[in-house]
Design an enzyme around this catalytic site. Structure first.
Site, PDB file in Angstrom:
ATOM      1  NE  ARG A  41      -4.103  -1.743   0.075  1.00 39.79           N
ATOM      2  CZ  ARG A  41      -4.131  -2.733  -0.792  1.00 39.79           C
ATOM      3  NH1 ARG A  41      -3.142  -2.857  -1.682  1.00 39.79           N
ATOM      4  NH2 ARG A  41      -5.124  -3.593  -0.818  1.00 39.79           N
ATOM      5  NE  ARG A  68      -4.984  25.388  -3.250  1.00 41.92           N
ATOM      6  CZ  ARG A  68      -4.195  25.628  -2.210  1.00 41.92           C
ATOM      7  NH1 ARG A  68      -2.882  25.449  -2.322  1.00 41.92           N
ATOM      8  NH2 ARG A  68      -4.709  26.059  -1.067  1.00 41.92           N
ATOM      9  CB  ALA A  80      -7.051  25.738   4.538  1.00 44.14           C
ATOM     10  CG  LEU A  82       0.685  22.352   5.085  1.00 41.43           C
ATOM     11  CD1 LEU A  82       2.116  22.176   4.581  1.00 41.43           C
ATOM     12  CD2 LEU A  82      -0.117  21.092   4.846  1.00 41.43           C
ATOM     13  CD  GLU A  97      -2.366  28.955   7.530  1.00 43.47           C
ATOM     14  OE1 GLU A  97      -2.546  29.593   6.459  1.00 43.47           O
ATOM     15  OE2 GLU A  97      -1.255  28.509   7.865  1.00 43.47           O
ATOM     16  CD  GLU A 101      -4.679  31.083   3.482  1.00 44.17           C
ATOM     17  OE1 GLU A 101      -5.909  30.931   3.377  1.00 44.17           O
ATOM     18  OE2 GLU A 101      -3.861  30.189   3.214  1.00 44.17           O
ATOM     19  N   PRO A 119      -8.575   9.194   2.567  1.00 38.91           N
ATOM     20  CG  PRO A 119     -10.376   8.242   3.682  1.00 38.91           C
ATOM     21  CD  PRO A 119      -9.986   9.453   2.894  1.00 38.91           C
ATOM     22  N   GLY A 120      -7.916   6.760   1.393  1.00 38.51           N
ATOM     23  CA  GLY A 120      -7.426   5.632   0.616  1.00 38.51           C
ATOM     24  C   GLY A 120      -6.014   5.822   0.104  1.00 38.51           C
ATOM     25  CD  GLU A 124      -4.721  17.238   3.919  1.00 37.39           C
ATOM     26  OE1 GLU A 124      -4.708  18.464   4.132  1.00 37.39           O
ATOM     27  OE2 GLU A 124      -4.918  16.754   2.782  1.00 37.39           O
ATOM     28  CD  GLU A 148      -0.392  31.497   0.936  1.00 38.63           C
ATOM     29  OE1 GLU A 148       0.270  32.413   1.452  1.00 38.63           O
ATOM     30  OE2 GLU A 148      -0.747  30.471   1.551  1.00 38.63           O
TER      31      GLU A 148
END
Length: 208
Positions: A41, A68, A80, A82, A97, A101, A119-120, A124, A148
């Site tokens: 995996r 993006r 948003a 990290l 943030e 921003e 999740p696959g 995160e 940004e």
């Protein structure tokens, strides 16, 4: 049957990290399946993120438009970022943030929802906050760079965002989940029953 996600970890026979990037990496685990077979995996290892659905007194959400590169689109999003420091308090990161921003601060903070984005293929975890009682932040604006530096800011009524999400016009994960969670909370027990801003987060334990 209790409908609730639970912690579980299957046996890992071997693991390696074939790629390490600036903020994330890719890991390959050899995982033992329930029937005893071992499968490989691959997944992205991610530090986690926070996002802020900032709601003003006119029932508008603060959104920003940002390029993006992986999807080759400019997406409307909510602020948003990290969790750059291990164990970082997610509320503090969210407040940072929102300031960086949008140059905005908020007096009332709640946890809107917690999600795993994909999740696959990635670990995160994102905590999405609801921020209310907004006002202009003090001091100079944060100096943004790279993507940004090209951001656009807007305030859009909640009802308009809901319609655009359902029409397929908006695709950012945190915006979609946040806006629909806000609508669901309002139609349920109300926003004041949401979890407190410092509610435990097992996916990313933090220092108080």
């Amino acid at each position: 049957m209790t409908i609730r996600d639970t912690a579980e970890e299957w046996e890992i026979r071997a693991t390696e990290t074939p790629f390490r990037g600036k903020k994330t990496s890719v890991r390959t685990d050899e995982v033992v399946m329930p029937d005893g077979t071992v499968v490989s995996r691959d997944y992205q290892v991610h530090p986690g993120s926070v996002a802020v659905l900032a709601l003003d007194d006119e029932d508008r959400v603060l959104v920003l438009r940002q390029y993006r590169h992986p999807v080759r689109q400019k997406l409307w999003e909510i602020p948003a970022g990290l969790l750059d420091v291990p164990g970082e308090n997610p509320l503090h990161a969210a407040q940072r943030e929102l300031y960086e921003e949008a140059h905005v601060k908020a007096e009332d903070w709640r946890v809107l929802t917690d999600v795993y984005t994909t999740p696959g293929g990635c670990d995160e975890a994102v905590r999405i906050f609801l921020a209310r009682e907004l006002s202009e932040a003090e001091g100079e604006r944060f100096q943004v760079e790279d993507e940004e530096a090209d951001m656009e800011l807007a305030r859009v009524p909640v009802a308009d965002l809901v319609r655009k999400v359902l029409a397929g016009d908006l695709h950012n994960n945190c915006l979609v989940v946040g806006v629909l969670s806000l609508a669901a909370a309002r139609n349920g027990d109300g926003l004041d029953t949401l979890r407190p801003a410092q509610a435990p987060w097992p996916a990313r334990p933090f220092d108080a």
